[in-house]
Design a protein around this motif. Structure first.
Motif: not given
Length: 200
Positions: A27, A31-33, A36, A68, A70
């Protein structure tokens, strides 16, 4: 009895694996929650598909990236797995001076083969070409057939093989396939098992 092969589990034996650390590392790197990442890996069935061999490494990483939003490469995946995998030094020290050949069988996907040299550098190059994942065969421990397939590749008889795992269900599956098998979770436990089977 003579033991010609020591077959080892990874998570729970060679390393202590903390899944949430892997989720948090991914994460942060992407740079994602964290929620997620958790959903993309586990709730979607993606991790299971990779572990079963239904998705190869390229397809798995592409699907993970799509979910995601990304780009996820093998280096990022391996770094997260490494952050969550803490080598059991007492176990590794027991293995360091053994003369019996070693091999690994783990319920993981193909990327784990790439990850292990960085997770457990002390065991390489000894384990080169001797790391087997559930994805290689489309079978998972504790299915007896997965043990049989590994030993066919290595050309070692089940009765000459000692398997260790932290989960008794997997030990039971190995025994059903004709292997000697014991539950091991730490260096002390491994030491007792090696002594019992006179493995040096």
């Amino acid at each position: 009895m003579r033991i010609d092969l020591l077959l080892l589990d990874v998570d729970g034996v060679l390393v202590q694996y903390q899944r949430m650390q892997r989720v948090l590392h991914l994460a942060q790197a992407l740079d994602v929650p964290a929620a997620s990442v958790q959903a993309a890996l586990y709730e979607s069935g993606l991790e299971t598909a990779h572990d079963s061999g239904a998705l190869d490494a390229t397809a798995y990483l592409a699907r993970l990236g799509q979910q995601l939003g990304r780009t996820v490469d093998a280096r990022t995946w391996i770094a997260a797995r490494q952050a969550a995998s803490h080598p059991q030094d007492a176990v590794l020290q027991r293995l360091e001076h053994l003369q019996v050949p070693l091999a690994v069988l783990t319920n993981n996907g193909a990327l784990m083969v790439q990850a292990l040299p960085s997770l457990l550098p002390a065991l390489f190059p000894t384990l080169n070409d001797r790391v087997f994942c559930s994805a290689d065969f489309g079978l998972r421990k504790p299915q007896p057939a997965v043990f049989q397939r590994v030993l066919e590749v290595l050309q070692v008889a089940p009765a000459r093989t000692l398997f260790v795992d932290d989960l008794f269900a997997n030990v039971r599956g190995a025994r059903a396939a004709g292997l000697h098998a014991e539950t091991v979770r730490d260096g002390r436990g491994l030491g007792k098992v090696l002594k019992h089977y006179a493995v040096r």
